[in-house]
Design a protein around this motif. Structure first.
Motif, short mmCIF file in Angstrom:
data_model
loop_
_atom_site.label_atom_id
_atom_site.label_comp_id
_atom_site.label_asym_id
_atom_site.label_seq_id
_atom_site.Cartn_x
_atom_site.Cartn_y
_atom_site.Cartn_z
N ARG A 60 0.86 -1.18 0.00
CA ARG A 60 0.00 0.00 0.00
C ARG A 60 0.90 1.24 0.00
NH1 ARG A 60 -3.27 -3.27 3.11
NH2 ARG A 60 -1.30 -4.13 3.83
N HIS A 61 1.11 1.82 -1.19
CA HIS A 61 2.01 2.96 -1.35
C HIS A 61 1.33 4.24 -0.88
CE1 HIS A 61 5.18 1.20 -4.19
NE2 HIS A 61 4.42 0.19 -3.79
N TRP A 62 2.15 5.16 -0.38
CA TRP A 62 1.62 6.42 0.16
C TRP A 62 0.79 7.16 -0.89
CZ3 TRP A 62 5.76 7.22 -2.94
CH2 TRP A 62 5.89 8.46 -3.54
N TRP A 63 1.29 7.25 -2.12
CA TRP A 63 0.59 8.09 -3.12
C TRP A 63 -0.71 7.44 -3.56
CZ3 TRP A 63 -0.66 6.65 -8.09
CH2 TRP A 63 0.01 5.54 -8.64
N VAL A 64 -0.74 6.11 -3.59
CA VAL A 64 -1.95 5.42 -4.01
C VAL A 64 -3.08 5.67 -3.01
CG1 VAL A 64 -2.98 3.15 -4.48
CG2 VAL A 64 -0.65 3.67 -5.27
N GLN A 65 -2.75 5.66 -1.71
CA GLN A 65 -3.78 5.91 -0.70
C GLN A 65 -4.30 7.35 -0.81
OE1 GLN A 65 -4.31 2.84 0.37
NE2 GLN A 65 -2.34 2.43 -0.62
N ALA A 66 -3.40 8.28 -1.03
CA ALA A 66 -3.81 9.69 -1.16
C ALA A 66 -4.77 9.87 -2.33
CB ALA A 66 -2.57 10.58 -1.33
N GLU A 67 -4.43 9.28 -3.48
CA GLU A 67 -5.28 9.43 -4.66
C GLU A 67 -6.60 8.68 -4.50
OE1 GLU A 67 -4.62 11.68 -6.69
OE2 GLU A 67 -2.53 12.01 -6.08
N THR A 68 -6.57 7.58 -3.76
CA THR A 68 -7.79 6.83 -3.50
C THR A 68 -8.80 7.68 -2.74
OG1 THR A 68 -6.65 4.70 -3.55
CG2 THR A 68 -8.71 4.80 -2.30
N ILE A 69 -8.32 8.39 -1.73
CA ILE A 69 -9.21 9.23 -0.93
C ILE A 69 -9.84 10.32 -1.80
CG2 ILE A 69 -9.30 10.88 0.99
CD1 ILE A 69 -6.99 9.15 2.26
N VAL A 70 -9.04 10.97 -2.64
CA VAL A 70 -9.57 12.04 -3.49
C VAL A 70 -10.52 11.47 -4.54
CG1 VAL A 70 -9.03 13.94 -5.04
CG2 VAL A 70 -7.47 13.41 -3.17
N GLY A 71 -10.15 10.35 -5.15
CA GLY A 71 -11.01 9.76 -6.18
C GLY A 71 -12.38 9.40 -5.65
N TYR A 72 -12.42 8.80 -4.47
CA TYR A 72 -13.71 8.45 -3.89
C TYR A 72 -14.47 9.69 -3.42
CZ TYR A 72 -12.56 3.45 -4.02
OH TYR A 72 -12.25 2.18 -4.42
N ALA A 73 -13.75 10.68 -2.92
CA ALA A 73 -14.39 11.93 -2.53
C ALA A 73 -15.05 12.60 -3.74
CB ALA A 73 -13.38 12.87 -1.89
N ASP A 74 -14.40 12.50 -4.90
CA ASP A 74 -14.96 13.07 -6.12
C ASP A 74 -16.27 12.38 -6.49
OD1 ASP A 74 -14.38 14.93 -8.48
OD2 ASP A 74 -14.70 13.02 -9.52
N LEU A 75 -16.31 11.06 -6.37
CA LEU A 75 -17.55 10.32 -6.67
C LEU A 75 -18.67 10.73 -5.72
CD1 LEU A 75 -16.50 6.62 -7.42
CD2 LEU A 75 -16.82 8.51 -9.01
N TYR A 76 -18.34 10.93 -4.47
CA TYR A 76 -19.37 11.35 -3.52
C TYR A 76 -19.83 12.77 -3.81
CZ TYR A 76 -21.63 13.04 0.68
OH TYR A 76 -22.51 13.61 1.53
N GLN A 77 -18.88 13.67 -4.03
CA GLN A 77 -19.21 15.08 -4.22
C GLN A 77 -20.09 15.31 -5.45
OE1 GLN A 77 -15.84 17.55 -5.08
NE2 GLN A 77 -16.95 19.47 -4.85
N HIS A 78 -19.74 14.66 -6.56
CA HIS A 78 -20.41 14.96 -7.83
C HIS A 78 -21.53 13.99 -8.18
CE1 HIS A 78 -17.81 18.27 -9.07
NE2 HIS A 78 -16.81 17.59 -8.54
N PHE A 79 -21.49 12.80 -7.62
CA PHE A 79 -22.49 11.79 -8.00
C PHE A 79 -23.26 11.25 -6.79
CE2 PHE A 79 -18.79 11.50 -10.89
CZ PHE A 79 -19.39 12.06 -12.03
#
Length: 402
Positions: free
Chosen positions: A313-332
């Motif tokens: 579990r790489h640091w950058w992958v976890q960071a982008e995972t949080i933003v990607g899922y936040a985007d799905l919640y925010q817009h959809f």
């Protein structure tokens, strides 16, 4: 209930940013002897003052502290961003040929002078954000210069897209790889993603018709050429004819691309384009979810031809995972995605944040142990992925009172 959960997340990531991430770079990475920033701190917290200094690290420091200043208005963030701006313009920028050097030595002299287009993209990202935060004309001027460099030298006028790398004088190179683990192909998903990302940010502050056309083209390339239409996973390495001979799934890139492509389309403001691509945005994030574990971590990658999995579990992958899922919640209004974002954040707090020394570890291995072999700060380990995650959450879910 969601409001309470989001507000808790927002407050926690702001603390993470201002207590654990940004101070690390301000206090430990400033090179007082030679100027700019040191090139490396090991995973065991050992400073390597003579390490080479990478363009990517410096450009990402510039972006991170510019963005932090834009949001939080703290003088020390501006001072750090300005220090990084001077380093990019005064030491990394090639005054003879344009573009930026891949690296300089510890004292600031050019070391590896190749023109890696990925690195030039990050210089545009940092400089455009500095201008966005301050209105600084010099930063915008250099960002525009670098945009023209990419378009003049890297763009494939016959078959579309951008080549990986060129020599200092913009000639063809035999070895174009971004890193040792990459395939030596002329076109890669990663470089295209990190041209799209700075072009979107530059368009925020420079409403240029050619830039708009190029940004629109990049979105199309991702949907039409780079994304696998059947699986919604991204193809990582492609030849000149956009053919992929590789069977690697990068879960972190899938979910990072989902929100960055969405952001680019939102910046363009084209409702018809948004309506077309948003199902693919959702598809990419859902494809990435194949790598999301029950403990809240997102694994690194899978080779589908051999079914071999890199479950670190790489640091950058976890960071982008949080933003990607936040985007799905925010817009959809995807409530499952919000739950996953929170789960991943809880994983980060438990395992990746170094509460004693600051910053995040490079990765948590598949067996749950901390990876201290890879850098804490260095050529690739920068404050941008985790810093940006914090600021994305803060900006998406908050009305600023600072």
């Amino acid at each position: 209930m969601e409001t309470i959960i989001i507000e808790k997340l927002r407050k926690e990531v702001e603390t993470e940013l201002t207590v654990h991430i940004l101070p690390y770079w301000m206090e430990k990475m400033k090179d007082e002897q030679h100027g700019g920033f040191y090139g490396r701190i090991t995973g065991e917290e050992q400073l390597m003052p003579e390490a080479e200094k990478g363009a990517i690290l410096n450009a990402r420091i510039l972006w991170t502290f510019s963005s932090a200043y834009r949001l939080l208005h703290k003088t020390e963030y501006l001072e750090t961003a300005t220090r990084a701006k001077r380093e990019i313009i005064d030491r990394f920028y090639d005054r003879e040929h344009g573009g930026v050097y891949w690296s300089i030595n510890a004292s600031g002299m050019p070391l590896d002078t190749k023109k890696q287009i990925y690195a030039i993209g990050f210089a545009i990202y940092g400089l455009s954000e500095y201008h966005r935060a301050t209105g600084d004309a010099e930063a915008l001027e250099y960002a525009i210069r670098l945009f023209h460099d990419i378009e003049q030298h890297s763009f494939d006028k016959k078959k579309n897209g951008y080549c990986e790398a060129l020599s200092r004088g913009w000639k063809e190179m035999a070895d174009m790889r971004l890193s040792d683990k990459d395939a030596n192909e002329r076109k890669t998903m990663n470089t295209h993603l990190h041209i799209l990302e700075p072009y979107a940010n530059l368009f925020r502050v420079w409403k240029n018709e050619r830039l708009e056309e190029k940004l629109r083209n990049l979105i199309r390339l991702f949907i039409d050429k780079i994304m696998n239409a059947e699986t919604h996973h991204l193809q990582l390495f492609l030849n000149d004819d956009w053919e992929s001979r590789y069977s690697i799934i990068s879960y972190g890139h899938d979910i990072e691309a989902s929100w960055l492509i969405h952001e680019a389309a939102l910046v363009l403001g084209d409702k018809q384009l948004l309506a077309e691509i948003e199902p693919h945005i959702i598809g990419m994030a859902e494809a990435a979810t194949e790598g999301f574990l029950s403990d809240g971590g997102m694994i690194y990658e899978m080779h589908t031809d051999t079914s071999s999995i890199d479950a670190d579990r790489h640091w950058w992958v976890q960071a982008e995972t949080i933003v990607g899922y936040a985007d799905l919640y925010q817009h959809f209004n995807d409530k499952r995605a919000l739950t996953r974002a929170i789960q991943c954040w809880e994983f980060v707090k438990r395992h990746l944040t170094d509460h004693a020394n600051g910053e995040w570890y490079w990765s948590i291995r598949a067996d749950g142990s901390i990876n201290r072999n890879d850098d804490k700060a260095g050529f690739w380990k920068c404050p941008y992925h985790n810093g940006r995650m914090c600021m994305e959450i803060m900006e998406r879910f908050s009305i600023f009172e600072h």
